[in-house]
Design a protein around this motif. Structure first.
Motif, mmCIF file in Angstrom:
data_model
loop_
_atom_site.group_PDB
_atom_site.id
_atom_site.type_symbol
_atom_site.label_atom_id
_atom_site.label_comp_id
_atom_site.label_asym_id
_atom_site.label_seq_id
_atom_site.Cartn_x
_atom_site.Cartn_y
_atom_site.Cartn_z
ATOM 1 N N ARG A 114 22.550 21.330 -16.371
ATOM 2 C CA ARG A 114 21.694 21.700 -15.241
ATOM 3 C C ARG A 114 22.534 22.286 -14.108
ATOM 4 O O ARG A 114 23.690 21.901 -13.897
ATOM 5 C CB ARG A 114 20.951 20.485 -14.719
ATOM 6 C CG ARG A 114 20.037 19.829 -15.738
ATOM 7 C CD ARG A 114 18.799 20.666 -16.002
ATOM 8 N NE ARG A 114 17.795 19.901 -16.742
ATOM 9 C CZ ARG A 114 16.550 20.300 -16.933
ATOM 10 N NH1 ARG A 114 16.148 21.464 -16.441
ATOM 11 N NH2 ARG A 114 15.699 19.548 -17.618
ATOM 12 N N LYS A 115 21.951 23.198 -13.355
ATOM 13 C CA LYS A 115 22.629 23.798 -12.223
ATOM 14 C C LYS A 115 22.061 23.203 -10.937
ATOM 15 O O LYS A 115 20.850 23.272 -10.703
ATOM 16 C CB LYS A 115 22.453 25.315 -12.226
ATOM 17 C CG LYS A 115 23.355 26.039 -11.230
ATOM 18 C CD LYS A 115 23.300 27.541 -11.456
ATOM 19 C CE LYS A 115 24.275 28.269 -10.551
ATOM 20 N NZ LYS A 115 24.258 29.730 -10.789
ATOM 21 N N ILE A 116 22.947 22.630 -10.120
ATOM 22 C CA ILE A 116 22.507 21.858 -8.965
ATOM 23 C C ILE A 116 23.207 22.355 -7.710
ATOM 24 O O ILE A 116 24.432 22.508 -7.689
ATOM 25 C CB ILE A 116 22.814 20.357 -9.163
ATOM 26 C CG1 ILE A 116 22.094 19.841 -10.426
ATOM 27 C CG2 ILE A 116 22.398 19.549 -7.941
ATOM 28 C CD1 ILE A 116 22.469 18.434 -10.809
ATOM 29 N N LEU A 117 22.433 22.617 -6.663
ATOM 30 C CA LEU A 117 22.976 22.963 -5.363
ATOM 31 C C LEU A 117 23.021 21.709 -4.508
ATOM 32 O O LEU A 117 22.007 21.027 -4.329
ATOM 33 C CB LEU A 117 22.100 24.020 -4.674
ATOM 34 C CG LEU A 117 22.486 24.360 -3.225
ATOM 35 C CD1 LEU A 117 23.846 25.054 -3.168
ATOM 36 C CD2 LEU A 117 21.416 25.231 -2.571
ATOM 37 N N ILE A 118 24.209 21.400 -3.973
ATOM 38 C CA ILE A 118 24.371 20.262 -3.069
ATOM 39 C C ILE A 118 24.831 20.788 -1.721
ATOM 40 O O ILE A 118 25.899 21.404 -1.623
ATOM 41 C CB ILE A 118 25.387 19.245 -3.602
ATOM 42 C CG1 ILE A 118 24.931 18.675 -4.951
ATOM 43 C CG2 ILE A 118 25.588 18.107 -2.596
ATOM 44 C CD1 ILE A 118 25.889 17.649 -5.529
ATOM 45 N N THR A 119 24.033 20.563 -0.694
ATOM 46 C CA THR A 119 24.519 20.865 0.655
ATOM 47 C C THR A 119 25.283 19.641 1.157
ATOM 48 O O THR A 119 24.900 18.507 0.892
ATOM 49 C CB THR A 119 23.360 21.194 1.609
ATOM 50 O OG1 THR A 119 22.595 20.002 1.880
ATOM 51 C CG2 THR A 119 22.454 22.269 1.027
ATOM 52 N N GLY A 120 26.371 19.888 1.882
ATOM 53 C CA GLY A 120 27.164 18.773 2.374
ATOM 54 C C GLY A 120 28.068 18.170 1.310
ATOM 55 O O GLY A 120 28.411 16.986 1.383
ATOM 56 N N HIS A 121 28.491 18.976 0.340
ATOM 57 C CA HIS A 121 29.304 18.443 -0.761
ATOM 58 C C HIS A 121 30.712 18.058 -0.323
ATOM 59 O O HIS A 121 31.410 17.347 -1.051
ATOM 60 C CB HIS A 121 29.394 19.482 -1.890
ATOM 61 C CG HIS A 121 30.198 20.696 -1.537
ATOM 62 N ND1 HIS A 121 29.760 21.619 -0.601
ATOM 63 C CD2 HIS A 121 31.403 21.140 -1.966
ATOM 64 C CE1 HIS A 121 30.671 22.575 -0.480
ATOM 65 N NE2 HIS A 121 31.672 22.308 -1.291
ATOM 66 N N THR A 122 31.163 18.497 0.855
ATOM 67 C CA THR A 122 32.491 18.129 1.329
ATOM 68 C C THR A 122 32.478 16.828 2.127
ATOM 69 O O THR A 122 33.529 16.355 2.555
ATOM 70 C CB THR A 122 33.091 19.243 2.214
ATOM 71 O OG1 THR A 122 32.221 19.464 3.336
ATOM 72 C CG2 THR A 122 33.258 20.537 1.428
ATOM 73 N N GLY A 123 31.309 16.243 2.311
ATOM 74 C CA GLY A 123 31.205 14.964 3.008
ATOM 75 C C GLY A 123 31.482 13.792 2.085
ATOM 76 O O GLY A 123 31.698 13.950 0.871
ATOM 77 N N PHE A 124 31.455 12.601 2.639
ATOM 78 C CA PHE A 124 31.761 11.380 1.891
ATOM 79 C C PHE A 124 30.786 11.161 0.729
ATOM 80 O O PHE A 124 31.179 11.113 -0.441
ATOM 81 C CB PHE A 124 31.750 10.196 2.870
ATOM 82 C CG PHE A 124 31.756 8.838 2.227
ATOM 83 C CD1 PHE A 124 32.716 8.498 1.285
ATOM 84 C CD2 PHE A 124 30.800 7.896 2.586
ATOM 85 C CE1 PHE A 124 32.729 7.227 0.704
ATOM 86 C CE2 PHE A 124 30.804 6.629 2.016
ATOM 87 C CZ PHE A 124 31.764 6.307 1.076
ATOM 88 N N VAL B 156 27.770 22.111 -10.668
ATOM 89 C CA VAL B 156 27.523 21.828 -9.254
ATOM 90 C C VAL B 156 27.988 22.998 -8.395
ATOM 91 O O VAL B 156 29.119 23.469 -8.527
ATOM 92 C CB VAL B 156 28.244 20.539 -8.819
ATOM 93 C CG1 VAL B 156 28.037 20.289 -7.322
ATOM 94 C CG2 VAL B 156 27.738 19.346 -9.630
ATOM 95 N N VAL B 157 27.107 23.450 -7.517
ATOM 96 C CA VAL B 157 27.424 24.468 -6.524
ATOM 97 C C VAL B 157 27.302 23.817 -5.154
ATOM 98 O O VAL B 157 26.297 23.156 -4.857
ATOM 99 C CB VAL B 157 26.481 25.675 -6.627
ATOM 100 C CG1 VAL B 157 26.762 26.686 -5.526
ATOM 101 C CG2 VAL B 157 26.596 26.330 -8.003
ATOM 102 N N GLY B 158 28.323 23.991 -4.329
ATOM 103 C CA GLY B 158 28.318 23.349 -3.027
ATOM 104 C C GLY B 158 28.127 24.324 -1.884
ATOM 105 O O GLY B 158 28.596 25.461 -1.927
ATOM 106 N N LEU B 159 27.428 23.875 -0.844
ATOM 107 C CA LEU B 159 27.286 24.621 0.400
ATOM 108 C C LEU B 159 27.571 23.657 1.535
ATOM 109 O O LEU B 159 26.887 22.640 1.687
ATOM 110 C CB LEU B 159 25.875 25.194 0.547
ATOM 111 C CG LEU B 159 25.512 25.741 1.939
ATOM 112 C CD1 LEU B 159 26.395 26.929 2.305
ATOM 113 C CD2 LEU B 159 24.039 26.140 1.991
ATOM 114 N N SER B 160 28.605 23.954 2.329
ATOM 115 C CA SER B 160 28.995 23.022 3.363
ATOM 116 C C SER B 160 29.916 23.687 4.359
ATOM 117 O O SER B 160 30.466 24.760 4.109
ATOM 118 C CB SER B 160 29.707 21.813 2.730
ATOM 119 O OG SER B 160 30.048 20.849 3.706
ATOM 120 N N LEU B 161 30.100 23.019 5.488
ATOM 121 C CA LEU B 161 31.171 23.383 6.398
ATOM 122 C C LEU B 161 32.512 23.019 5.756
ATOM 123 O O LEU B 161 32.555 22.246 4.794
ATOM 124 C CB LEU B 161 31.009 22.634 7.723
ATOM 125 C CG LEU B 161 29.772 22.991 8.562
ATOM 126 C CD1 LEU B 161 29.656 22.038 9.751
ATOM 127 C CD2 LEU B 161 29.826 24.439 9.031
#
Length: 386
Positions: free
Chosen positions: A17-27, A43-48
């Motif tokens: 499955r392809k999953i977008l996680i916002t905030g992946h650089t957080g704890f 996993v695809v990440g979107l974050s600061l």
């Protein structure tokens, strides 16, 4: 209805499955990304950018996931670039301003991130053609806190007397509005919101949080300062709510629409203790280099809640979720992670994966024996990766 009762069930749902996680650089986002990769998801990440230090950097998580999407969820353009030319089975929205005291210093930024940012992410998600579901992660502080001794339920009113808490309540209202307006097709993607209490675990270096403050006291040689040692909080290992989120996500991926709505994931009563008690447990577990702390009364400090509990009856009865770890085991696992990182940071990714494996085994044992409390492994076993 098929229940999700093991990590194998999760792997069956997430594999490929392809999953977008916002905030992946957080704890929490970092631990979730690592776990989902273990389960075979893309996993695809979107974050600061990640802070330094962080779980993300410590584990080299960027080597495992597609994290080439640095951006701000307050910007529709940034979110649009992250999803341009891609489609996702699942969106897990975790990016947030997550520090209560910071919300008093920057209330407008807190609302912009937690409320407007949530709307921007949900608006992008509703246009994804292959989407099966969305999970919006908020907080136990989304509820109107009346300082009750009993736990808040999913149908209790949203609220908040400070910028952080009210921003989380507002985020829940945004999610509910999008659920009824745009995610209301029984044959289409469903929207879930999840609320958890205070989570602890290895790799958290956040500001104004108890365990990171105690860890910093070890590294810096100065005592940590406790603001409100008598405040009662529900403490749980980060794995506990993450498992609940993934159980819900697995049902959404299987097209089970009845799981849409809000969900609480809180610990048992024995893990709901005051700040001073947890600090004593952490100090006692540390061993040869115990952190020190002092109680520092606050003058003109922001007012924080003295008691806050969640009622997780819905998750127990309808999802089959309940906590696996006792509080002493939660503390043992957390301290073991920081000690390993200090002793041999090069092995921390494998050690993190080992802790996930241990937790999954404890979950399996819990289900098989249908009994609590479970006699988990001694601290020595939590320390040593196999």
């Amino acid at each position: 209805m098929a229940l999700i009762t093991s990590e194998a069930d999760l792997a069956e749902a997430f594999r490929g499955r392809k999953i977008l996680i916002t905030g992946h650089t957080g704890f929490k986002g970092g631990w979730l990304s690592l776990w989902l990769r273990r389960l075979g998801a893309s996993v695809v990440g979107l974050s600061l950018p990640p802070s330094t230090p962080s779980f993300y950097l410590a584990t080299g998580l960027g080597d495992l996931i597609d994290d080439g999407h640095e951006g701000d969820i307050r910007s529709a353009a940034d979110v649009g670039r992250a999803i341009d030319g891609q489609d996702f089975d699942l969106v897990i929205h975790m990016a947030a301003q997550a520090v209560v005291r910071a919300s008093f210093e920057s209330p407008v930024d807190t609302y912009a991130t937690n409320v407007v940012g949530t709307a921007i992410v949900l608006d992008a998600a509703r246009r994804m053609k292959s989407l099966k579901g969305v999970i919006v992660v908020t907080s136990d502080k989304c509820y109107e806190n009346r300082e009750w001794v009993w736990g808040y339920r999913e149908n209790d009113p949203m609220g908040g007397r400070d910028p952080y808490s009210s921003s989380k309540g507002c985020a829940e209202l945004v999610a509910a509005a999008y659920r009824s307006s745009f995610f209301n097709d029984p044959n289409g993607p469903q929207l879930v919101s999840v609320r958890a209490g205070n989570v602890i675990g290895g790799g958290d270096w956040g500001a104004d949080r108890l365990v990171p403050d105690l860890v910093r006291s070890v590294e810096g040689g100065s005592p940590a300062r406790l603001r409100n040692p008598a405040s009662i909080r529900p403490w749980q290992h980060v794995f506990e709510p993450l498992r609940g989120y993934m159980m819900l996500a697995a049902h959404l991926l299987h097209g089970r629409t009845r799981f849409a709505g809000g969900w609480n994931f809180g610990p048992d009563q024995e893990a709901t203790v005051n700040v001073g008690t947890l600090a004593d447990m952490v100090v006692g577990q540390w061993g040869d280099a115990p952190p020190k702390y002092i109680v520092e009364p606050q003058v003109n400090a922001p007012v924080e809640s003295t008691i806050l509990r969640l009622d997780s009856t819905k998750a127990r009865t309808e999802l089959g979720w309940k906590p696996v770890l006792r509080l002493r085991d939660t503390v043992a696992m957390t301290v073991a992670w920081y000690r390993r990182y200090r002793e041999d940071p090069r092995t921390i990714r494998s050690f993190s994966e080992h802790q996930i494996e241990q937790y999954a085994a404890a979950w399996k044992q819990e289900v098989e024996h249908e009994a609590r409390p479970l006699p988990l492994r001694d601290i020595g076993d939590w320390k040593d990766a196999s």
